[in-house]
Design an enzyme around this catalytic site. Structure first.
Site, PDB file in Angstrom:
ATOM      1  N   ASP A 143      -1.119 -50.052  21.182  1.00 12.64           N
ATOM      2  CA  ASP A 143      -0.193 -50.333  20.091  1.00 12.64           C
ATOM      3  C   ASP A 143      -0.088 -51.833  19.839  1.00 12.64           C
ATOM      4  OD1 ASP A 143       1.294 -51.016  22.318  1.00 12.64           O
ATOM      5  OD2 ASP A 143       2.948 -49.632  21.922  1.00 12.64           O
ATOM      6  N   SER A 144      -0.817 -52.618  20.626  1.00 11.63           N
ATOM      7  CA  SER A 144      -0.990 -54.047  20.335  1.00 11.63           C
ATOM      8  C   SER A 144      -1.650 -54.254  18.981  1.00 11.63           C
ATOM      9  CB  SER A 144      -1.822 -54.719  21.433  1.00 11.63           C
ATOM     10  OG  SER A 144      -3.005 -53.979  21.706  1.00 11.63           O
ATOM     11  N   GLU A 192       4.366 -46.086  28.405  1.00 11.75           N
ATOM     12  CA  GLU A 192       5.075 -47.170  29.076  1.00 11.75           C
ATOM     13  C   GLU A 192       6.328 -46.635  29.764  1.00 11.75           C
ATOM     14  OE1 GLU A 192       5.974 -50.438  26.531  1.00 11.75           O
ATOM     15  OE2 GLU A 192       3.901 -50.706  25.868  1.00 11.75           O
ATOM     16  N   ASP A 245      -2.378 -45.372  23.212  1.00  6.09           N
ATOM     17  CA  ASP A 245      -0.944 -45.509  23.446  1.00  6.09           C
ATOM     18  C   ASP A 245      -0.149 -44.509  22.632  1.00  6.09           C
ATOM     19  OD1 ASP A 245      -0.459 -47.568  25.315  1.00  6.09           O
ATOM     20  OD2 ASP A 245      -0.858 -49.117  23.829  1.00  6.09           O
ATOM     21  N   GLU A 280       1.325 -54.823  34.114  1.00  3.90           N
ATOM     22  CA  GLU A 280       1.299 -55.960  33.193  1.00  3.90           C
ATOM     23  C   GLU A 280       2.240 -57.068  33.638  1.00  3.90           C
ATOM     24  OE1 GLU A 280       1.496 -57.189  28.463  1.00  3.90           O
ATOM     25  OE2 GLU A 280       1.552 -55.072  29.046  1.00  3.90           O
ATOM     26  N   LYS A 339      -1.519 -43.140  26.920  1.00  2.00           N
ATOM     27  CA  LYS A 339      -0.840 -44.081  27.804  1.00  2.00           C
ATOM     28  C   LYS A 339       0.632 -44.131  27.437  1.00  2.00           C
ATOM     29  CE  LYS A 339      -1.444 -48.677  27.651  1.00  2.00           C
ATOM     30  NZ  LYS A 339      -0.046 -49.185  27.443  1.00  2.00           N
TER      31      LYS A 339
END
Length: 268
Positions: free
Chosen positions: A51-52, A121, A90, A188, A119
């Site tokens: 999602d970057s 978070e 993501d 991270e 993925k």
């Protein structure tokens, strides 16, 4: 038949085996077909449709505005460009708030893109979500430490695990996510010593970003690796090229060529 078309796609089982064998994992982000194809041909182990893309493709200040539809569109393009890499996507902000919501959105993403894993978070609180998805046959990569979707709650971007209590919480989260069935976990911007400790404690691979060299693998945003950005890369990134300079130079040369008056005597 091309070498790429003969490639065997890596699986989550292959990824776990690489840690057991001591082979470091190489992971990069990709957001489009051409970049994915080039990285796949280079032999990358894992491609993350992160999602970057909200930052480096869409120009947002954070990842929060990225939608599930954004991720599906870009993940499908990346998947079409690959034959070898394991492709992970993501689940963006707000799409994995509880097990039912996460399952519904993960199913939609996998069905519409063909990627191999998602993925998510979050720390120990995300373990029930991971467990639900894994229980339905969905491969999940976890992500702890600096979690950009929680940037406002965290209070900004900073290195995690400096305080003993926080370090203990991160270790507990990593263990809980492994127990829930995650096949790998991104660490991270952790204190490198803590990242190394977590790597040793877990059976599944850890993939570091800004967390030192002792993780089982490393991941970078592709733009940071190749120098394709209008802002400086993070301090831990060491660009291998300056693609931005190449693009600017090519565009400048083209503009000058187009705007230079032609000599009529030379004809067309």
């Amino acid at each position: 038949m091309s070498v790429q078309s003969q490639a065997k796609r890596l699986t989550t089982r292959d990824i776990r085996a690489k840690k057991r064998s001591g082979e470091n994992l190489a992971m990069l982000t990709a957001y489009d077909y051409v970049t994915a194809a080039l990285l796949d041909q280079a032999g990358i182990d894992i491609l993350l449709v992160g999602d970057s893309l909200g930052n480096v493709v869409l120009g947002h200040e954070t990842t929060l505005p990225v939608t599930l539809d954004d991720m599906i569109r870009h993940a499908a393009a990346v998947q079409r460009g690959t034959n070898h890499a394991l492709v992970v996507c993501d689940l963006p902000f707000g799409t994995a708030t509880d097990p039912d919501t996460a399952l519904r959105n993960a199913v939609a993403l996998l069905q519409q893109t063909g990627v191999q894993a998602v993925k998510i978070e979050g720390g120990a609180a995300a373990a029930p979500i991971v467990s639900r998805l894994v229980g339905q046959g969905i491969a999940v990569m976890a992500h702890i430490g600096l979690t950009p979707q929680s940037v406002h709650q965290l209070g900004g971007y900073y290195r995690h695990g400096k305080q003993e209590e926080e370090a203990r919480e991160l270790i507990a989260s990593a263990k809980a996510l492994q127990a829930a069935g995650a096949f790998a976990i991104v660490l991270e911007f952790l204190v490198p010593e803590l990242a190394a400790e977590i790597t040793q404690l877990l059976d599944i691979p850890t993939i570091g970003i800004g967390s030192g060299a002792d993780c089982a693998g490393q991941v970078l945003v592709i733009n940071d690796l190749i120098g394709l950005s209008v802002t400086p890369p993070p301090g831990f990134a060491k660009p291998k090229a300056d693609v931005a300079a190449i693009v600017r130079a090519a565009a400048t040369a083209y503009i000058a060529e187009v705007k230079t008056p032609k000599d009529p005597s030379l004809g067309q």
